[in-house]
Design an enzyme around this catalytic site. Sequence first.
Site, PDB file in Angstrom:
ATOM      1  N   TRP A 196      -4.925   4.360   0.609  1.00 32.57           N
ATOM      2  CA  TRP A 196      -6.029   3.444   0.302  1.00 32.57           C
ATOM      3  C   TRP A 196      -5.787   2.731  -1.032  1.00 32.57           C
ATOM      4  O   TRP A 196      -6.713   2.517  -1.812  1.00 32.57           O
ATOM      5  CB  TRP A 196      -7.378   4.172   0.303  1.00 32.57           C
ATOM      6  CG  TRP A 196      -7.573   5.046   1.504  1.00 32.57           C
ATOM      7  CD1 TRP A 196      -7.391   4.690   2.820  1.00 32.57           C
ATOM      8  CD2 TRP A 196      -7.957   6.429   1.534  1.00 32.57           C
ATOM      9  NE1 TRP A 196      -7.642   5.763   3.649  1.00 32.57           N
ATOM     10  CE2 TRP A 196      -7.991   6.846   2.894  1.00 32.57           C
ATOM     11  CE3 TRP A 196      -8.292   7.351   0.546  1.00 32.57           C
ATOM     12  CZ2 TRP A 196      -8.341   8.127   3.269  1.00 32.57           C
ATOM     13  CZ3 TRP A 196      -8.642   8.641   0.917  1.00 32.57           C
ATOM     14  CH2 TRP A 196      -8.656   9.016   2.263  1.00 32.57           C
ATOM     15  N   HIS A 197      -4.533   2.352  -1.259  1.00 31.31           N
ATOM     16  CA  HIS A 197      -4.163   1.663  -2.492  1.00 31.31           C
ATOM     17  C   HIS A 197      -3.699   0.237  -2.191  1.00 31.31           C
ATOM     18  O   HIS A 197      -2.642  -0.188  -2.632  1.00 31.31           O
ATOM     19  CB  HIS A 197      -3.058   2.437  -3.215  1.00 31.31           C
ATOM     20  CG  HIS A 197      -3.471   3.801  -3.665  1.00 31.31           C
ATOM     21  ND1 HIS A 197      -2.555   4.777  -4.004  1.00 31.31           N
ATOM     22  CD2 HIS A 197      -4.698   4.354  -3.837  1.00 31.31           C
ATOM     23  CE1 HIS A 197      -3.207   5.878  -4.361  1.00 31.31           C
ATOM     24  NE2 HIS A 197      -4.508   5.640  -4.263  1.00 31.31           N
ATOM     25  N   GLN A 198      -4.494  -0.510  -1.464  1.00 35.48           N
ATOM     26  CA  GLN A 198      -4.104  -1.862  -1.075  1.00 35.48           C
ATOM     27  C   GLN A 198      -4.039  -2.773  -2.298  1.00 35.48           C
ATOM     28  O   GLN A 198      -4.910  -2.725  -3.170  1.00 35.48           O
ATOM     29  CB  GLN A 198      -5.102  -2.404  -0.065  1.00 35.48           C
ATOM     30  CG  GLN A 198      -5.176  -1.550   1.203  1.00 35.48           C
ATOM     31  CD  GLN A 198      -6.282  -1.995   2.107  1.00 35.48           C
ATOM     32  OE1 GLN A 198      -6.178  -3.036   2.744  1.00 35.48           O
ATOM     33  NE2 GLN A 198      -7.359  -1.239   2.164  1.00 35.48           N
TER      34      GLN A 198
ATOM     35  N   ASP B 150       0.860  -1.179   0.000  1.00 36.65           N
ATOM     36  CA  ASP B 150       0.000   0.000   0.000  1.00 36.65           C
ATOM     37  C   ASP B 150       0.898   1.232   0.000  1.00 36.65           C
ATOM     38  O   ASP B 150       1.971   1.223   0.610  1.00 36.65           O
ATOM     39  CB  ASP B 150      -0.888  -0.006   1.247  1.00 36.65           C
ATOM     40  CG  ASP B 150      -2.025   1.002   1.196  1.00 36.65           C
ATOM     41  OD1 ASP B 150      -2.186   1.676   0.166  1.00 36.65           O
ATOM     42  OD2 ASP B 150      -2.761   1.111   2.198  1.00 36.65           O
TER      43      ASP B 150
END
Length: 530
Positions: free
Chosen positions: A465-467, A315
């Site tokens: 919030w870029h999992q 992330d």
Amino acid sequence: MSTISNISGIRPTLGNSQLADRYDFIVCGAGSAGCALAGRLAENPSVSVLLIEAGGTDDVPEVLTPGQWPLNLGSERDWQFVAQPNAHLNQRAIPLNMGKVLGGSSSINVMVWARGHQNDWDHFAQEADDEAWGYRSVLEIYRRIEDWQGAPDAIRRGVGGPVHVDTARSPQPVAMAMVQAAESLGIPAFDSPNGSMMEGRGGVALNDLIVKAGLRSSMFRSYILPRMDQPNLTVLVHTQVTRLVFNGTTVVGVEVMQGSHRTQIMADREVILSMGAINTPKVLMQSGIGPETELRPHGIPVIQHLPGVGRNHQDHVSFGCIFESKQPLAVGNGGSEATLYWKTDPSLDTPDVFHCQLEFPVATPETAHRGVPEHGWMVFAGLAHPKSRGSLHLTGSDAHHPVRIEANTLSHPDDVRSAMATIEIAREMARAPAFSHLLKREAMPGDLSAAEMESYIRDSAVTFWHQACTAKMGHDSMSVVNGRLQVYGVDRLRIADASIMPNVPSGNTMAPCVVIGERAAEIIKQAHGI
């Protein structure tokens, strides 16, 4: 928009399609990749497609109005994932928001369209052993996707595609100041953060956004809504996929749940998981696909031992740099209108610095005591490729048992050193002449000792919030899918979402997820001759 109605008992669908017991293809998850995939498959009227979404309608002001996106965080349109307390973040447990609504995270995010760096995609191709994942091939996919409204670029930009992409129109002065300030530090400015800027060392630019006529244009509205009246496309909402249905090692359908009611829906050709980097590995593991050591303690029969499921969690991480302004600042286009990617070392393959400007200040609970100015802006000074890796773990065998997320943010010591560098670039920009008419003072972090700065980094770290990357594509022992997105050792099952990324790309993940959905549609159409 089509209204939601209850048909077939308690099972709600969208549009005019009646829910059937079986479909050619079942796409699980109506996020960025799932919408692109389902929309493309449904282009063929002889193919029946079911798209399943755990959330509900996107037809609410919080989704459609760009400036209201923060109101989605923590709402029923958010899965509200939270990482475990982390010793590397001073025992903080940070939120990991993810969209639970038609359009997925493309319906609750900051609407930034970022394609990733050229070398990100060439790395995908290397891991997949397939040049169709390489930058030159993906460039053609992007041109097919986009309906680009900005400065013409026949080589790199497309027009007439389903996704409306435009540069930030009438940008606020603070966004223009960021572009000018970065230039004064020797970082080149570009007309767009996509295209030539991401084929070299990087640069600074106004954002590309999915905002059309003042409203969010999510991937649901781009790919699915125009097809809602087609009888071959069914959209099932408020429905959670709980596990896969097998005949031996062949997937033949899915089990779904609404409240306490469960039922099975069969797939005659394939099931595709597009549920994101948390729920896709969860469903895999609870269906018996994953590390034996993860499954057996919960009494889950092992269908296929794949040790990489739920591992390699990545992330983007950022650190809030907050600046007080001399006067109130207006917020435009959702509040994020400028971005920066940069290689601090020209020899790096991809940018290591990733900045996203926000036109209002937001502190973490642990840094708020330092004083958040009434008027100001902030820079999410981030790391494009952090080295820390996390993992996901089951807490039980059923859908209601949550996944334990060990994000391990800042567990790699290089990430803390890189954090200091990216923060310093943000501070230098704020001190540049371009900001002199706006800057009253630096509110955070301020002039700190090395020890104080490290503590600030651990207290201010937040996710973009870029999992991603929890069911990665590749050929090593930790890979979960091959270059054709097929799950190893399992028939008629593919994955198409951020979980298949070998490494998180440089920048926001929405646009790369759309490419993954489009690429999956290409592969599936070819495989089935449709």
